[in-house]
Enzyme design. Structure first.
Site, PDB file in Angstrom:
ATOM      1  N   HIS A 155      48.022  34.439  32.840  1.00  0.00           N
ATOM      2  CA  HIS A 155      48.698  35.527  32.434  1.00  0.00           C
ATOM      3  C   HIS A 155      50.188  34.847  33.611  1.00  0.00           C
ATOM      4  O   HIS A 155      50.725  34.209  34.072  1.00  0.00           O
ATOM      5  CB  HIS A 155      48.810  36.833  31.999  1.00  0.00           C
ATOM      6  CG  HIS A 155      48.512  36.598  34.544  1.00  0.00           C
ATOM      7  ND1 HIS A 155      46.954  37.219  34.599  1.00  0.00           N
ATOM      8  CD2 HIS A 155      50.019  37.648  35.374  1.00  0.00           C
ATOM      9  CE1 HIS A 155      47.959  37.733  36.179  1.00  0.00           C
ATOM     10  NE2 HIS A 155      48.707  37.848  36.501  1.00  0.00           N
TER      11      HIS A 155
HETATM   12  P1  TYD Z   1      44.796  40.478  36.680  1.00  0.00           P
HETATM   13  O1  TYD Z   1      46.258  40.861  37.346  1.00  0.00           O
HETATM   14  O2  TYD Z   1      44.993  40.055  34.908  1.00  0.00           O
HETATM   15  O3  TYD Z   1      44.198  39.223  37.379  1.00  0.00           O
HETATM   16  P2  TYD Z   1      44.266  37.810  38.004  1.00  0.00           P
HETATM   17  O4  TYD Z   1      45.015  37.503  37.475  1.00  0.00           O
HETATM   18  O5  TYD Z   1      43.578  38.327  39.549  1.00  0.00           O
HETATM   19  O6  TYD Z   1      42.777  37.659  37.274  1.00  0.00           O
HETATM   20  O7  TYD Z   1      44.305  42.101  37.168  1.00  0.00           O
HETATM   21  C1  TYD Z   1      42.566  42.226  36.527  1.00  0.00           C
HETATM   22  C2  TYD Z   1      42.176  43.795  36.442  1.00  0.00           C
HETATM   23  O8  TYD Z   1      43.264  44.284  37.360  1.00  0.00           O
HETATM   24  C3  TYD Z   1      43.184  43.913  34.931  1.00  0.00           C
HETATM   25  O9  TYD Z   1      42.654  44.438  34.515  1.00  0.00           O
HETATM   26  C4  TYD Z   1      44.483  44.952  35.702  1.00  0.00           C
HETATM   27  C5  TYD Z   1      43.785  45.546  36.766  1.00  0.00           C
HETATM   28  N1  TYD Z   1      45.230  45.777  37.497  1.00  0.00           N
HETATM   29  C6  TYD Z   1      45.325  46.987  38.075  1.00  0.00           C
HETATM   30  O10 TYD Z   1      43.967  48.106  37.718  1.00  0.00           O
HETATM   31  N2  TYD Z   1      45.989  47.467  39.119  1.00  0.00           N
HETATM   32  C7  TYD Z   1      46.660  46.261  39.988  1.00  0.00           C
HETATM   33  O11 TYD Z   1      48.026  46.498  40.403  1.00  0.00           O
HETATM   34  C8  TYD Z   1      46.857  44.332  39.090  1.00  0.00           C
HETATM   35  C9  TYD Z   1      47.042  43.594  39.548  1.00  0.00           C
HETATM   36  C10 TYD Z   1      45.439  44.533  38.318  1.00  0.00           C
END
Ligand code: TYD
Length: 136
Positions: free
Chosen positions: A50
């Protein structure tokens, strides 16, 4: 706008005693609004996939090794290996990232904004369209 880069934070301590590093707003590229950390990521999993419209981040591997591949709107890629707890990776807005973790790596993120799902770009085609690489 400055691109992604590593920032070295000072270390207080000594071998045999241990170390302490500190990040405070007056020395950061942005004021911190949120802190999160990720852990227990299996080493065969690629995370990320992302970009963010507005979020800026400073990322540390407080334990283990973490590899970030960052891609800008023009499709230029850069890879950063994080393995020293006093080195942070600054990620500006609008960089597509993929992240690989070593076993037991712990990622600490200092973020410029509170969590907002609307700030995420999770569709790679949409990211390419923003950079004009893919037509609507
Ligand atoms: P994501 O940012 O997509 O993680 P990565 O890039 O490490 O794979 O986040 C994973 C999940 O966690 C997504 O469903 C959103 C949730 N999330 C929160 O609820 N709060 C936050 O501050 C973050 C960073 C993620």
């Amino acid at each position: 706008m400055q691109g992604p880069h590593l920032i070295e934070f000072s270390k207080v301590g000594a071998p045999g005693l241990g170390y302490l590093s500190v990040a405070q707003n007056s020395e950061l590229p942005f004021p911190i609004q949120r802190v999160y950390w990720t852990y227990f990521t299996p080493d065969e999993v690629l995370r990320g996939h992302h970009a963010h419209h507005d979020l800026e981040q400073l990322i540390f591997a407080v334990s283990g090794q973490i590899t970030f591949t960052l891609e800008d709107l023009n499709g230029q890629q850069q890879t950063f290996e994080l393995s020293r707890p006093n080195i942070g990776l600054y990620i500006p807005r609008l960089y597509w990232r993929t992240i690989r973790f070593s076993h037991y790596a712990v990622l600490l993120c200092l973020a410029s904004h509170e969590y907002d799902e609307a700030d995420y770009i999770r569709d790679y085609d949409e990211f390419q369209r923003l950079g004009g690489r893919l037509k609507a």
